[in-house]
Design a protein around this motif. Sequence first.
Motif, PDB file in Angstrom:
ATOM      1  N   SER A   1       0.861  -1.180   0.000  1.00  0.00           N
ATOM      2  CA  SER A   1       0.000   0.000   0.000  1.00  0.00           C
ATOM      3  C   SER A   1       0.893   1.224   0.000  1.00  0.00           C
ATOM      4  CB  SER A   1      -0.940   0.006   1.199  1.00  0.00           C
ATOM      5  OG  SER A   1      -0.212   0.006   2.402  1.00  0.00           O
ATOM      6  N   GLY A   2       0.323   2.339  -0.417  1.00  0.00           N
ATOM      7  CA  GLY A   2       1.108   3.559  -0.520  1.00  0.00           C
ATOM      8  C   GLY A   2       0.463   4.707   0.221  1.00  0.00           C
ATOM      9  N   LYS A   3       1.129   5.824   0.178  1.00  0.00           N
ATOM     10  CA  LYS A   3       0.641   7.035   0.825  1.00  0.00           C
ATOM     11  C   LYS A   3      -0.539   7.582   0.023  1.00  0.00           C
ATOM     12  CE  LYS A   3       2.226  11.643   2.041  1.00  0.00           C
ATOM     13  NZ  LYS A   3       3.351  12.576   1.968  1.00  0.00           N
ATOM     14  N   PRO A   4      -1.651   7.935   0.690  1.00  0.00           N
ATOM     15  CA  PRO A   4      -2.787   8.510  -0.026  1.00  0.00           C
ATOM     16  C   PRO A   4      -2.403   9.782  -0.784  1.00  0.00           C
ATOM     17  CG  PRO A   4      -3.394   7.945   2.214  1.00  0.00           C
ATOM     18  CD  PRO A   4      -1.908   7.799   2.125  1.00  0.00           C
ATOM     19  N   ILE A   5      -2.950   9.943  -1.990  1.00  0.00           N
ATOM     20  CA  ILE A   5      -2.689  11.140  -2.779  1.00  0.00           C
ATOM     21  C   ILE A   5      -3.399  12.334  -2.151  1.00  0.00           C
ATOM     22  CG2 ILE A   5      -3.048  12.236  -5.028  1.00  0.00           C
ATOM     23  CD1 ILE A   5      -2.726   9.421  -6.249  1.00  0.00           C
ATOM     24  N   VAL A   6      -4.632  12.123  -1.736  1.00  0.00           N
ATOM     25  CA  VAL A   6      -5.404  13.154  -1.020  1.00  0.00           C
ATOM     26  C   VAL A   6      -6.074  12.481   0.174  1.00  0.00           C
ATOM     27  CG1 VAL A   6      -5.812  14.608  -3.050  1.00  0.00           C
ATOM     28  CG2 VAL A   6      -7.454  12.841  -2.476  1.00  0.00           C
ATOM     29  N   PRO A   7      -6.388  13.233   1.221  1.00  0.00           N
ATOM     30  CA  PRO A   7      -7.049  12.639   2.389  1.00  0.00           C
ATOM     31  C   PRO A   7      -8.339  11.915   1.993  1.00  0.00           C
ATOM     32  CG  PRO A   7      -6.331  14.873   2.884  1.00  0.00           C
ATOM     33  CD  PRO A   7      -6.121  14.671   1.409  1.00  0.00           C
ATOM     34  N   GLY A   8      -8.585  10.782   2.647  1.00  0.00           N
ATOM     35  CA  GLY A   8      -9.795  10.021   2.383  1.00  0.00           C
ATOM     36  C   GLY A   8      -9.672   9.031   1.237  1.00  0.00           C
ATOM     37  N   THR A   9      -8.489   8.920   0.626  1.00  0.00           N
ATOM     38  CA  THR A   9      -8.282   7.956  -0.462  1.00  0.00           C
ATOM     39  C   THR A   9      -7.274   6.903  -0.022  1.00  0.00           C
ATOM     40  OG1 THR A   9      -6.448   9.153  -1.509  1.00  0.00           O
ATOM     41  CG2 THR A   9      -8.683   9.766  -2.184  1.00  0.00           C
ATOM     42  N   THR A  10      -7.202   5.833  -0.765  1.00  0.00           N
ATOM     43  CA  THR A  10      -6.207   4.799  -0.505  1.00  0.00           C
ATOM     44  C   THR A  10      -5.459   4.502  -1.797  1.00  0.00           C
ATOM     45  OG1 THR A  10      -7.767   3.011  -0.983  1.00  0.00           O
ATOM     46  CG2 THR A  10      -7.588   3.713   1.304  1.00  0.00           C
ATOM     47  N   GLN A  11      -4.260   4.033  -1.653  1.00  0.00           N
ATOM     48  CA  GLN A  11      -3.433   3.642  -2.797  1.00  0.00           C
ATOM     49  C   GLN A  11      -2.861   2.272  -2.503  1.00  0.00           C
ATOM     50  OE1 GLN A  11      -3.219   5.680  -5.530  1.00  0.00           O
ATOM     51  NE2 GLN A  11      -4.659   6.922  -4.376  1.00  0.00           N
ATOM     52  N   GLY A  12      -2.695   1.468  -3.531  1.00  0.00           N
ATOM     53  CA  GLY A  12      -2.121   0.160  -3.311  1.00  0.00           C
ATOM     54  C   GLY A  12      -1.807  -0.549  -4.602  1.00  0.00           C
ATOM     55  N   CYS A  13      -1.186  -1.692  -4.451  1.00  0.00           N
ATOM     56  CA  CYS A  13      -0.825  -2.541  -5.576  1.00  0.00           C
ATOM     57  C   CYS A  13      -1.245  -3.963  -5.220  1.00  0.00           C
ATOM     58  CB  CYS A  13       0.679  -2.466  -5.816  1.00  0.00           C
ATOM     59  SG  CYS A  13       1.255  -3.483  -7.182  1.00  0.00           S
ATOM     60  N   ALA A  14      -1.881  -4.654  -6.165  1.00  0.00           N
ATOM     61  CA  ALA A  14      -2.347  -6.018  -5.915  1.00  0.00           C
ATOM     62  C   ALA A  14      -2.170  -6.863  -7.169  1.00  0.00           C
ATOM     63  CB  ALA A  14      -3.817  -5.999  -5.509  1.00  0.00           C
TER      64      ALA A  14
END
Length: 83
Positions: free
Chosen positions: A60-73
Amino acid sequence: FKVMGGKRYGTTMVKFMAPNGDYFIVEATYSPEGATAPFLLGTGKFKGITGNCESKPITSGKPIVPGTTQGCARVTGNYELKK
């Protein structure tokens, strides 16, 4: 989604789009172990798609903006298209 013990659980709709604009939609139910997602509908070359896919998180990564999630699967599955 909900967060329990710092881990995400939930259900979401995901739209995957091809460069030509055709797309399909899945409904993903996920937990820290991964997700299962049946195909709900598709347009263009994906019209009539059936099947499902599963994903396993890689990172998982750092959110681009608050309230979002980032990741790789890694996503695998089976599908059929109408002929």
